[in-house]
Design a protein around this motif. Structure first.
Motif, mmCIF file in Angstrom:
data_model
loop_
_atom_site.group_PDB
_atom_site.id
_atom_site.type_symbol
_atom_site.label_atom_id
_atom_site.label_comp_id
_atom_site.label_asym_id
_atom_site.label_seq_id
_atom_site.Cartn_x
_atom_site.Cartn_y
_atom_site.Cartn_z
ATOM 1 N N ALA A 55 0.809 -1.219 0.000
ATOM 2 C CA ALA A 55 0.000 0.000 0.000
ATOM 3 C C ALA A 55 0.844 1.271 0.000
ATOM 4 C CB ALA A 55 -0.938 -0.003 1.216
ATOM 5 N N HIS A 56 1.905 1.295 0.809
ATOM 6 C CA HIS A 56 2.738 2.498 0.936
ATOM 7 C C HIS A 56 4.203 2.091 1.045
ATOM 8 C CE1 HIS A 56 -0.901 4.841 1.610
ATOM 9 N NE2 HIS A 56 -1.257 3.993 2.559
ATOM 10 N N VAL A 94 -1.131 -0.632 4.976
ATOM 11 C CA VAL A 94 -2.204 0.355 4.813
ATOM 12 C C VAL A 94 -2.092 1.443 5.876
ATOM 13 C CG1 VAL A 94 -4.709 0.656 4.901
ATOM 14 C CG2 VAL A 94 -3.743 -1.309 3.695
ATOM 15 N N GLY A 271 -7.344 -6.696 -8.673
ATOM 16 C CA GLY A 271 -8.255 -6.244 -7.625
ATOM 17 C C GLY A 271 -8.631 -7.404 -6.735
ATOM 18 N N TYR A 284 -6.532 -1.471 -0.311
ATOM 19 C CA TYR A 284 -6.159 -0.091 -0.601
ATOM 20 C C TYR A 284 -6.191 0.095 -2.106
ATOM 21 C CZ TYR A 284 -3.453 4.273 -0.573
ATOM 22 O OH TYR A 284 -3.035 5.576 -0.737
ATOM 23 N N HIS A 285 -6.973 1.060 -2.568
ATOM 24 C CA HIS A 285 -7.169 1.300 -4.000
ATOM 25 C C HIS A 285 -7.616 0.031 -4.724
ATOM 26 C CE1 HIS A 285 -4.516 5.192 -4.186
ATOM 27 N NE2 HIS A 285 -5.646 5.342 -3.505
ATOM 28 N N GLY A 286 -8.465 -0.736 -4.066
ATOM 29 C CA GLY A 286 -9.056 -1.918 -4.687
ATOM 30 C C GLY A 286 -8.216 -3.169 -4.634
ATOM 31 N N ARG A 287 -6.961 -3.081 -4.104
ATOM 32 C CA ARG A 287 -6.082 -4.243 -4.029
ATOM 33 C C ARG A 287 -5.892 -4.666 -2.577
ATOM 34 N NH1 ARG A 287 -3.182 -0.897 -7.766
ATOM 35 N NH2 ARG A 287 -3.462 -1.637 -9.898
ATOM 36 N N TYR A 289 -3.709 -6.175 0.487
ATOM 37 C CA TYR A 289 -2.323 -6.242 0.937
ATOM 38 C C TYR A 289 -2.254 -6.990 2.276
ATOM 39 C CZ TYR A 289 -1.618 -2.918 -2.835
ATOM 40 O OH TYR A 289 -1.587 -2.324 -4.070
ATOM 41 N N THR A 295 1.263 -5.737 -5.006
ATOM 42 C CA THR A 295 0.792 -5.166 -6.273
ATOM 43 C C THR A 295 1.251 -6.020 -7.445
ATOM 44 O OG1 THR A 295 0.866 -2.937 -5.339
ATOM 45 C CG2 THR A 295 0.794 -3.121 -7.744
#
Length: 307
Positions: A55-56, A94, A271, A284-287, A289, A295
Protein backbone atom coordinates in the motif's frame (compact mmCIF):
# COMPACT_ATOMS: atom_id res chain seq x y z
CA UNK A 1 11.79 -35.10 -57.65
CA UNK A 2 8.80 -32.89 -56.85
CA UNK A 3 7.61 -35.38 -54.23
CA UNK A 4 11.06 -35.47 -52.60
CA UNK A 5 11.24 -31.68 -52.64
CA UNK A 6 7.79 -31.42 -51.11
CA UNK A 7 8.69 -33.94 -48.39
CA UNK A 8 11.86 -32.03 -47.62
CA UNK A 9 9.94 -28.78 -47.27
CA UNK A 10 7.43 -30.42 -44.92
CA UNK A 11 10.21 -31.97 -42.82
CA UNK A 12 12.05 -28.66 -42.59
CA UNK A 13 8.88 -26.89 -41.54
CA UNK A 14 8.13 -29.44 -38.81
CA UNK A 15 11.71 -29.22 -37.53
CA UNK A 16 11.64 -25.45 -37.48
CA UNK A 17 8.52 -25.36 -35.34
CA UNK A 18 9.20 -28.35 -33.10
CA UNK A 19 10.06 -27.73 -29.42
CA UNK A 20 13.80 -27.90 -28.79
CA UNK A 21 13.89 -28.07 -25.00
CA UNK A 22 13.20 -30.94 -22.61
CA UNK A 23 9.64 -32.19 -22.42
CA UNK A 24 9.25 -30.82 -18.88
CA UNK A 25 10.21 -27.20 -19.65
CA UNK A 26 8.08 -24.62 -17.85
CA UNK A 27 6.17 -22.72 -20.54
CA UNK A 28 4.47 -20.59 -17.88
CA UNK A 29 5.55 -18.92 -14.68
CA UNK A 30 2.50 -19.92 -12.61
CA UNK A 31 0.32 -22.26 -14.68
CA UNK A 32 1.44 -25.90 -14.75
CA UNK A 33 1.25 -28.09 -17.85
CA UNK A 34 0.99 -31.87 -18.20
CA UNK A 35 4.59 -32.16 -19.48
CA UNK A 36 6.87 -34.49 -17.51
CA UNK A 37 10.55 -35.40 -17.67
CA UNK A 38 11.12 -38.56 -19.76
CA UNK A 39 11.97 -41.76 -17.90
CA UNK A 40 15.48 -41.63 -16.47
CA UNK A 41 16.00 -37.94 -17.30
CA UNK A 42 16.84 -35.33 -14.67
CA UNK A 43 16.34 -31.58 -14.69
CA UNK A 44 17.44 -28.88 -12.26
CA UNK A 45 15.56 -25.59 -12.00
CA UNK A 46 16.05 -22.34 -10.15
CA UNK A 47 13.00 -20.20 -9.40
CA UNK A 48 13.28 -16.56 -8.29
CA UNK A 49 10.08 -14.62 -7.56
CA UNK A 50 9.89 -10.95 -6.61
CA UNK A 51 6.63 -10.01 -4.88
CA UNK A 52 6.78 -6.26 -5.23
CA UNK A 53 4.93 -3.33 -3.68
CA UNK A 54 2.21 -2.90 -1.09
CA UNK A 55 0.00 0.00 0.00
CA UNK A 56 2.74 2.50 0.94
CA UNK A 57 6.50 2.79 1.37
CA UNK A 58 8.30 -0.13 -0.19
CA UNK A 59 8.05 -3.90 -0.03
CA UNK A 60 10.33 -6.44 -1.74
CA UNK A 61 9.81 -10.15 -1.12
CA UNK A 62 12.38 -12.28 -2.95
CA UNK A 63 11.42 -15.97 -2.89
CA UNK A 64 13.65 -18.73 -4.24
CA UNK A 65 12.97 -22.39 -5.04
CA UNK A 66 15.83 -24.70 -5.99
CA UNK A 67 14.39 -27.81 -7.65
CA UNK A 68 15.59 -31.14 -8.94
CA UNK A 69 13.13 -33.32 -10.85
CA UNK A 70 13.46 -36.83 -12.23
CA UNK A 71 11.34 -38.90 -14.59
CA UNK A 72 10.42 -42.16 -12.84
CA UNK A 73 8.50 -43.16 -15.96
CA UNK A 74 7.48 -41.21 -19.05
CA UNK A 75 4.30 -40.19 -17.21
CA UNK A 76 5.42 -40.01 -13.57
CA UNK A 77 7.78 -37.32 -12.29
CA UNK A 78 9.24 -36.76 -8.82
CA UNK A 79 10.56 -33.33 -7.74
CA UNK A 80 12.15 -31.93 -4.58
CA UNK A 81 12.37 -28.20 -3.73
CA UNK A 82 14.35 -26.19 -1.20
CA UNK A 83 12.65 -22.87 -0.43
CA UNK A 84 14.02 -19.60 0.99
CA UNK A 85 13.04 -15.92 1.13
CA UNK A 86 14.43 -12.43 1.68
CA UNK A 87 12.12 -9.64 2.84
CA UNK A 88 12.91 -5.91 2.71
CA UNK A 89 10.17 -3.46 3.70
CA UNK A 90 9.45 -0.11 5.32
CA UNK A 91 6.12 1.61 6.03
CA UNK A 92 4.50 -0.81 3.57
CA UNK A 93 1.13 -1.42 5.21
CA UNK A 94 -2.20 0.35 4.81
CA UNK A 95 -1.44 2.04 8.17
CA UNK A 96 2.05 3.16 7.01
CA UNK A 97 3.70 0.60 9.32
CA UNK A 98 6.34 -2.03 8.55
CA UNK A 99 4.21 -5.13 8.94
CA UNK A 100 2.37 -7.79 6.99
CA UNK A 101 3.40 -10.40 4.45
CA UNK A 102 6.20 -12.62 5.85
CA UNK A 103 7.21 -9.97 8.41
CA UNK A 104 7.47 -11.35 11.92
CA UNK A 105 4.86 -10.12 14.43
CA UNK A 106 7.85 -9.52 16.71
CA UNK A 107 9.30 -6.92 14.36
CA UNK A 108 9.14 -3.27 15.46
CA UNK A 109 6.61 -1.78 12.98
CA UNK A 110 8.36 1.59 13.10
CA UNK A 111 11.67 0.20 11.84
CA UNK A 112 12.85 -1.10 8.48
CA UNK A 113 12.73 -4.81 7.76
CA UNK A 114 15.60 -6.63 6.03
CA UNK A 115 16.08 -10.33 6.72
CA UNK A 116 16.40 -13.72 5.04
CA UNK A 117 14.90 -16.97 6.20
CA UNK A 118 14.64 -20.64 5.27
CA UNK A 119 11.11 -21.49 4.14
CA UNK A 120 11.34 -25.28 4.17
CA UNK A 121 11.31 -28.15 1.70
CA UNK A 122 8.68 -29.48 -0.70
CA UNK A 123 8.23 -32.72 -2.61
CA UNK A 124 6.07 -33.06 -5.72
CA UNK A 125 4.70 -36.10 -7.51
CA UNK A 126 3.26 -35.35 -10.97
CA UNK A 127 1.25 -38.06 -12.75
CA UNK A 128 0.23 -37.56 -16.38
CA UNK A 129 -2.90 -39.53 -17.20
CA UNK A 130 -3.24 -38.38 -20.83
CA UNK A 131 -0.72 -36.61 -23.07
CA UNK A 132 -1.94 -33.66 -25.20
CA UNK A 133 0.51 -34.80 -27.90
CA UNK A 134 -1.26 -38.16 -28.40
CA UNK A 135 -4.77 -37.46 -27.06
CA UNK A 136 -7.28 -34.69 -27.81
CA UNK A 137 -6.72 -33.27 -24.31
CA UNK A 138 -3.93 -33.72 -21.76
CA UNK A 139 -4.71 -34.46 -18.12
CA UNK A 140 -2.42 -34.67 -15.09
CA UNK A 141 -2.58 -34.60 -11.31
CA UNK A 142 -0.04 -33.73 -8.67
CA UNK A 143 0.41 -33.77 -4.95
CA UNK A 144 2.90 -31.52 -3.11
CA UNK A 145 3.50 -31.73 0.64
CA UNK A 146 5.64 -28.95 2.20
CA UNK A 147 7.15 -28.52 5.62
CA UNK A 148 9.10 -25.62 7.12
CA UNK A 149 9.82 -23.72 10.33
CA UNK A 150 6.89 -21.35 9.80
CA UNK A 151 4.20 -23.50 8.20
CA UNK A 152 3.39 -26.81 6.56
CA UNK A 153 0.92 -27.62 3.82
CA UNK A 154 -0.48 -30.10 1.33
CA UNK A 155 -1.33 -29.00 -2.22
CA UNK A 156 -3.45 -31.00 -4.67
CA UNK A 157 -3.67 -29.90 -8.29
CA UNK A 158 -5.53 -30.97 -11.44
CA UNK A 159 -4.03 -29.91 -14.78
CA UNK A 160 -5.75 -29.80 -18.18
CA UNK A 161 -3.88 -28.94 -21.39
CA UNK A 162 -4.98 -28.55 -25.01
CA UNK A 163 -2.55 -28.01 -27.90
CA UNK A 164 -3.32 -26.37 -31.23
CA UNK A 165 -1.48 -25.50 -34.46
CA UNK A 166 0.91 -28.48 -34.36
CA UNK A 167 1.64 -27.86 -30.67
CA UNK A 168 2.67 -24.24 -31.20
CA UNK A 169 -0.33 -22.92 -29.28
CA UNK A 170 -0.80 -24.27 -25.75
CA UNK A 171 -3.82 -23.62 -23.53
CA UNK A 172 -3.57 -24.90 -19.95
CA UNK A 173 -5.89 -24.68 -16.95
CA UNK A 174 -5.21 -25.61 -13.34
CA UNK A 175 -7.48 -26.07 -10.37
CA UNK A 176 -5.76 -26.53 -7.04
CA UNK A 177 -6.41 -26.61 -3.34
CA UNK A 178 -3.93 -26.30 -0.47
CA UNK A 179 -4.44 -27.10 3.19
CA UNK A 180 -2.05 -24.98 5.24
CA UNK A 181 -1.11 -24.84 8.91
CA UNK A 182 1.04 -22.13 10.44
CA UNK A 183 3.31 -22.98 13.33
CA UNK A 184 2.37 -21.68 16.75
CA UNK A 185 5.82 -20.23 17.37
CA UNK A 186 7.31 -16.86 16.50
CA UNK A 187 10.61 -16.23 14.75
CA UNK A 188 12.36 -15.62 18.05
CA UNK A 189 11.56 -19.14 19.19
CA UNK A 190 12.70 -20.56 15.87
CA UNK A 191 15.97 -18.62 15.99
CA UNK A 192 16.65 -19.93 19.50
CA UNK A 193 16.13 -23.53 18.33
CA UNK A 194 13.11 -23.97 20.56
CA UNK A 195 10.84 -26.87 19.51
CA UNK A 196 8.13 -25.60 17.14
CA UNK A 197 4.53 -25.85 18.25
CA UNK A 198 2.08 -27.38 15.80
CA UNK A 199 -0.86 -25.57 17.38
CA UNK A 200 -1.32 -22.81 14.84
CA UNK A 201 -3.69 -21.21 12.37
CA UNK A 202 -5.33 -23.37 9.72
CA UNK A 203 -6.22 -22.06 6.26
CA UNK A 204 -7.36 -23.40 2.89
CA UNK A 205 -6.36 -21.88 -0.44
CA UNK A 206 -8.40 -22.50 -3.57
CA UNK A 207 -7.23 -21.25 -6.94
CA UNK A 208 -8.06 -21.40 -10.64
CA UNK A 209 -5.28 -20.58 -13.14
CA UNK A 210 -5.44 -20.29 -16.94
CA UNK A 211 -2.58 -19.72 -19.39
CA UNK A 212 -2.10 -19.36 -23.13
CA UNK A 213 1.32 -19.68 -24.80
CA UNK A 214 2.20 -19.30 -28.49
CA UNK A 215 5.54 -20.39 -29.94
CA UNK A 216 6.17 -17.72 -32.58
CA UNK A 217 9.71 -18.85 -33.40
CA UNK A 218 11.60 -22.11 -33.09
CA UNK A 219 12.86 -21.41 -29.56
CA UNK A 220 10.63 -18.56 -28.39
CA UNK A 221 7.08 -18.32 -27.07
CA UNK A 222 4.96 -15.58 -25.53
CA UNK A 223 1.88 -15.97 -23.40
CA UNK A 224 -0.63 -14.64 -20.91
CA UNK A 225 -1.58 -15.97 -17.47
CA UNK A 226 -4.59 -15.39 -15.22
CA UNK A 227 -5.01 -16.37 -11.56
CA UNK A 228 -7.96 -16.26 -9.18
CA UNK A 229 -6.81 -16.88 -5.60
CA UNK A 230 -9.22 -17.56 -2.75
CA UNK A 231 -8.53 -18.03 0.96
CA UNK A 232 -10.74 -19.70 3.55
CA UNK A 233 -10.44 -19.95 7.33
CA UNK A 234 -9.75 -23.43 8.70
CA UNK A 235 -9.67 -26.50 6.45
CA UNK A 236 -12.90 -25.65 4.74
CA UNK A 237 -14.19 -24.17 1.48
CA UNK A 238 -17.58 -23.21 2.85
CA UNK A 239 -18.78 -19.79 1.76
CA UNK A 240 -19.10 -18.69 5.38
CA UNK A 241 -15.36 -19.34 5.88
CA UNK A 242 -14.12 -17.41 2.85
CA UNK A 243 -11.68 -14.63 3.71
CA UNK A 244 -11.01 -13.06 0.31
CA UNK A 245 -10.77 -13.51 -3.45
CA UNK A 246 -8.10 -11.82 -5.59
CA UNK A 247 -7.39 -11.66 -9.33
CA UNK A 248 -4.09 -11.44 -11.23
CA UNK A 249 -3.13 -11.10 -14.89
CA UNK A 250 0.12 -10.73 -16.80
CA UNK A 251 2.37 -11.77 -19.71
CA UNK A 252 5.23 -14.21 -19.98
CA UNK A 253 8.05 -14.96 -22.40
CA UNK A 254 9.78 -18.32 -22.79
CA UNK A 255 13.01 -19.51 -24.39
CA UNK A 256 13.65 -23.21 -24.89
CA UNK A 257 17.03 -24.47 -26.08
CA UNK A 258 18.25 -28.02 -26.60
CA UNK A 259 19.23 -28.59 -22.97
CA UNK A 260 18.04 -25.53 -21.06
CA UNK A 261 15.16 -23.06 -20.88
CA UNK A 262 14.22 -19.75 -19.27
CA UNK A 263 10.77 -18.34 -18.54
CA UNK A 264 9.96 -14.83 -17.28
CA UNK A 265 6.42 -14.13 -16.08
CA UNK A 266 4.88 -10.97 -14.59
CA UNK A 267 1.56 -10.85 -12.73
CA UNK A 268 -0.17 -7.71 -11.49
CA UNK A 269 -3.00 -7.72 -8.98
CA UNK A 270 -6.14 -6.52 -10.75
CA UNK A 271 -8.25 -6.24 -7.62
CA UNK A 272 -9.66 -8.14 -4.66
CA UNK A 273 -12.71 -8.50 -2.45
CA UNK A 274 -12.50 -9.05 1.29
CA UNK A 275 -15.26 -10.97 3.07
CA UNK A 276 -14.29 -10.15 6.67
CA UNK A 277 -13.67 -6.86 8.44
CA UNK A 278 -9.98 -7.74 8.89
CA UNK A 279 -9.54 -8.45 5.18
CA UNK A 280 -11.49 -5.38 4.07
CA UNK A 281 -9.25 -3.24 6.28
CA UNK A 282 -6.23 -4.39 4.23
CA UNK A 283 -7.65 -3.26 0.87
CA UNK A 284 -6.16 -0.09 -0.60
CA UNK A 285 -7.17 1.30 -4.00
CA UNK A 286 -9.06 -1.92 -4.69
CA UNK A 287 -6.08 -4.24 -4.03
CA UNK A 288 -5.57 -6.53 -1.05
CA UNK A 289 -2.32 -6.24 0.94
CA UNK A 290 -1.59 -7.06 4.60
CA UNK A 291 -0.49 -10.67 5.04
CA UNK A 292 -1.91 -11.69 1.68
CA UNK A 293 -0.70 -10.11 -1.57
CA UNK A 294 1.38 -7.45 -3.28
CA UNK A 295 0.79 -5.17 -6.27
CA UNK A 296 3.12 -7.21 -8.48
CA UNK A 297 2.42 -10.73 -7.24
CA UNK A 298 4.87 -11.33 -8.69
CA UNK A 299 7.76 -11.17 -11.13
CA UNK A 300 9.07 -14.73 -11.63
CA UNK A 301 12.11 -16.10 -13.47
CA UNK A 302 12.56 -19.86 -13.93
CA UNK A 303 15.77 -21.26 -15.43
CA UNK A 304 16.17 -24.99 -16.04
CA UNK A 305 18.82 -27.38 -17.32
CA UNK A 306 18.15 -31.00 -18.37
CA UNK A 307 20.58 -33.90 -18.20
Amino acid sequence: MKRRLGAAVVAATVLAWSPQASASEAMFGYVYTTDTAPKGKTEVEQWVTDREGQAHGYYHGIYTRSEIEHGLTDDLQLSVYVNAAYIAAHNNSVDHLTEGLDISPDHNPYKRQASAHFDGVSAELLWRVMSPYTKPVGLAFYIEPSIGPRESGLELRAIVQKNFLDDRLIVAANGWIEFDKERGTNLGAIASSAPPSFAGTKATYLEEDVGVSYRFRRNFAVGLEFRNHNEFANWSIAGSDQQHTAFFLGPNIHYGGEHWFATLAVLRQLGATGFTDDQRAQIYHGRLYGNEHTTWDGIRLIVGRSF
